[in-house]
Design an enzyme around this catalytic site. Structure first.
Site, PDB file in Angstrom:
ATOM      1  CB  CYS A  18      -0.878  -0.055   1.213  1.00 18.82           C
ATOM      2  SG  CYS A  18      -1.849   1.356   1.312  1.00 18.82           S
ATOM      3  CG  HIS A  32      -1.406   3.730   4.506  1.00 20.66           C
ATOM      4  ND1 HIS A  32      -1.460   2.410   4.131  1.00 20.66           N
ATOM      5  CD2 HIS A  32      -0.754   3.744   5.705  1.00 20.66           C
ATOM      6  CE1 HIS A  32      -0.877   1.662   5.041  1.00 20.66           C
ATOM      7  NE2 HIS A  32      -0.450   2.441   6.010  1.00 20.66           N
TER       8      HIS A  32
END
Ligand SMILES: *[C@@H]1O[C@H](CO)[C@@H](O)[C@H](O)[C@H]1NC(C)=O
Ligand SMILES: *[C@@H]1O[C@H](CO)[C@@H](O)[C@H](O)[C@H]1NC(C)=O
Ligand SMILES: *[C@@H]1O[C@H](CO)[C@@H](O)[C@H](O)[C@H]1NC(C)=O
Ligand SMILES: *[C@@H]1O[C@H](CO)[C@@H](O)[C@H](O)[C@H]1NC(C)=O
Ligand SMILES: *[C@@H]1O[C@H](CO)[C@@H](O)[C@H](O)[C@H]1NC(C)=O
Ligand SMILES: *[C@@H]1O[C@H](CO)[C@@H](O)[C@H](O)[C@H]1NC(C)=O
Ligand SMILES: *[C@@H]1O[C@H](CO)[C@@H](O)[C@H](O)[C@H]1NC(C)=O
Length: 575
Positions: free
Chosen positions: A89, A145
């Protein structure tokens, strides 16, 4: 002054003005925008799925999970058959937003943990910062993130005009809580749903996919259409939610009835989570059409990495028939489901098999938005507009998947002698994720593919309204057939890449046969390239979570704790 002289003076002045005008026009008009000189800068909408499997969209051949809107987008647009991401990610999102391999910024290692003081370096420009300079309004809905220790690390500190969503890796689908285990075993838990810097407590109880869709539609609704829009819709779906191991659905009974033909309960939920995300795509495309924006839009869809079929945060997604999952450099981890639609493409309705990497989107968008690529300096991404729009062969002949100096897993793809080779060296977690996993979704119990549901989807109807035409049953069947990799399926477990594997991705996309012995020259060349990249990398800057980030200090919310005078401070309350 005699009249004739006055007249001559006026003529000279007039010519000078015209001449200056022409010079100014040619110097101020960016060169890359020449095809678009008379057109408006396109709206750019990017929809990102989290941990979606390559096999879990209809356009890759599985009937198990209906995705009529994504399918309509893909068949009317371009299926990106070799769209590569990073293995997980944070590195993927860093690559996408910077146009550079994450080894350039030390962001190529393990994803950010909550409470970890790390971010894209503040001197590395991001895509929204670049597009803002070209006049774009920039919005992020959903996941970030990429750091939240300081306000300057968060989306609105990194170029987004607005952000509605969460800062960390995932949250639960209804209560937006995220937990973090400290090395000593103690558990931190906090709320992570923000509108800018404000905690959105009233969002609790609303299903994440629906809430993010609602907010995305609000962004489009409020947008002044004469200005170019950059909207990133970064879904939680289909990442696991609560405690990192559940996949919550709005109504479990409905889910179990609708997906009764799927045996595994977690995968039934997964199917619904993916289907609801597909529904969101339909609503967003319809809204763009209702606002008369769709005819001048580019809509890109991709998953940030492959599905996490097994192991940490397993969601039972499927990368079948590819090898590996998220966290590996095998195809299952990095060759993801992706498609792009735009009425601005000269050619649409085909499968593009060229090498495309996440880093290419920044220069591609920047160029089509009228920017001068020289502004971007030396970056790893290349402009893929002509490759897509005119289906011309790409200039990209190599993709660095990663060089990881901590877990020592590295991989590179290269086109040599018209073959696509991949060298993979080292492994993650001693090979724990290196097998073939996931459901094929092609059993006799699975419903037939419903072409009519694609043709009747909101997305297909919106495209028809905006462009006057849509895909057909024949095209759908032809394209779907050509992306199906069933022919390479394998259960071969006998691949150990600790010392290095060379795969021929054209004939062996399932990575079953190590060809290193029969192609020593190719292998040597790719080892050398990996060494060259290794010599250039900025070491990983991962840190352990900072105990000072404990949400208990901040009214049980994850806050930008190193700017803590800006956080709501509470005495440590136990959560
Ligand atoms: C957080 O990280 C930044 C960037 O590396 C660094 O400058 C700063 O000192 C760190 N702060 C703390 C409290 O560790
Ligand atoms: C673990 O570490 C944190 C932060 O240093 C501390 O607050 C907590 O009390 C520790 N927990 C245990 C069980 O030792
Ligand atoms: C490849 O690069 C050359 C040189 O910059 C350029 O002229 C050509 O248009 C590029 N091809 C594609 C498909 O982008
Ligand atoms: C990776 O390689 C380095 C240097 O050779 C070594 O110190 C380290 O232990 C290796 N890491 C793993 C996970 O094997
Ligand atoms: C296929 O989709 C259409 C339109 O959404 C629907 O009316 C029809 O019932 C579906 N067919 C099957 C067999 O599920
Ligand atoms: C793979 O090979 C290495 C030696 O090259 C060995 O240490 C390791 O145990 C092997 N892994 C598996 C899963 O067989
Ligand atoms: C603290 O959290 C509660 C929810 O637990 C919320 O209702 C309240 O508004 C928060 N206080 C502040 C000052 O934000």
């Amino acid at each position: 002054m005699p009249a004739s002289k006055k007249y001559a003076l006026w003529v000279i002045v007039a010519f000078a003005v015209i001449f200056l005008g022409i010079i100014l026009y040619f110097t101020l008009t960016p060169k890359d925008s020449q095809t678009f000189m008379h057109k408006k800068r396109p709206h750019i909408i990017v929809i990102i799925a989290d941990d979606l499997g390559r096999n879990d969209v209809g356009f890759h051949g599985s009937n198990q999970i209906p995705t009529p809107n994504l399918d309509a987008l893909a068949y009317n647009g371009i299926i990106l058959d070799r769209h590569y991401t990073q293995y997980c990610c944070t590195p993927s999102r860093a690559a996408f937003l910077t146009g550079n391999y994450p080894i350039r910024s030390g962001m190529h290692g393990y994803p950010l943990k909550p409470g970890e003081n790390r971010s894209i370096p503040t001197d590395t420009p991001t895509m929204p910062e670049r597009l803002k300079k070209l006049g774009y309004k920039t919005h992020l809905v959903g996941k970030w993130h990429l750091g939240a220790a300081y306000r300057k690390n968060t989306p609105t500190g990194r170029g987004f005009d607005t952000h509605f969503g969460y800062w960390n890796g995932f949250v639960s689908y209804f209560d937006y809580l995220l937990y973090m285990k400290l090395p000593n075993g103690s558990l931190l838990q906090g709320f992570d749903l923000h509108d800018g810097f404000k905690s959105v407590w009233e969002g609790q109880g609303k299903y994440a996919t629906e809430l993010f869709t609602e907010k995305s539609i609000e962004v489009i609704e409020k947008h002044a259409v004469e200005e170019p829009l950059f909207l990133v819709v970064s879904h939680l779906a289909p990442h696991t939610g609560k405690n990192g191991n559940e996949l919550e659905v709005p109504d479990a009974t409905v889910t179990d009835t609708k997906y009764h033909y799927i045996e595994e309960p977690l995968r039934r939920n997964y199917a619904d989570v993916v289907n609801l995300m597909d529904d969101s795509v339909g609503q967003i495309v319809k809204k763009l059409s209702d606002k008369n924006m769709l005819d001048n839009s580019i809509i890109l869809f991709f998953s940030d990495n492959g599905a996490q079929t097994v192991g940490l945060y397993q969601n039972s997604g499927s990368n079948w028939p590819l090898r590996g999952v998220k966290f590996t450099e095998f195809e299952g981890g990095v060759r993801v489901a992706a498609a792009i639609f735009s009425p601005l493409f000269k050619k649409r309705g085909y499968v593009n098999t060229d090498l495309i990497h996440l880093v290419d989107w920044l220069p591609t968008f920047y160029a089509i938005a009228g920017g001068d690529l020289h502004d971007l300096g030396k970056i790893d991404g290349i402009n893929q507009w002509d490759t897509l729009s005119r289906n011309l062969r790409t200039n990209r002949s190599e993709i660095l998947l990663n060089v990881n100096e901590v877990d020592n897993a590295s991989a590179i793809i290269s086109t040599l002698n018209n073959r696509v080779f991949k060298l993979l060296k080292g492994t993650y977690e001693s090979g724990f994720y290196d097998e073939h996993y996931g459901e094929s979704g092609r059993g006799p119990e699975v419903p037939l593919y419903n072409v009519s549901s694609i043709l009747h989807s909101s997305t297909n109807q919106a495209i028809e309204t905006a462009t006057g035409s849509t895909t057909t049953k024949d095209t759908i069947e032809k394209l779907r057939h050509s992306t199906d990799l069933s022919w390479c399926r394998s259960t071969n477990t006998n691949v150990n890449c600790t010392q290095g594997c060379l795969f021929d991705l054209e004939t062996d996309p399932c990575e079953t046969t190590n060809k290193i012995k029969s192609n020593p020259d190719v292998a040597a060349r790719l080892y050398r390239r990996l060494e060259e990249f290794a010599a250039e990398l900025v070491p990983q800057t991962n840190r352990e979570p900072d105990p000072a980030s404990d949400p208990a200090f901040y009214n049980n919310t994850w806050c930008t704790w190193l700017d803590d005078e800006l956080c709501v401070k509470t005495n440590k309350v136990s959560s």
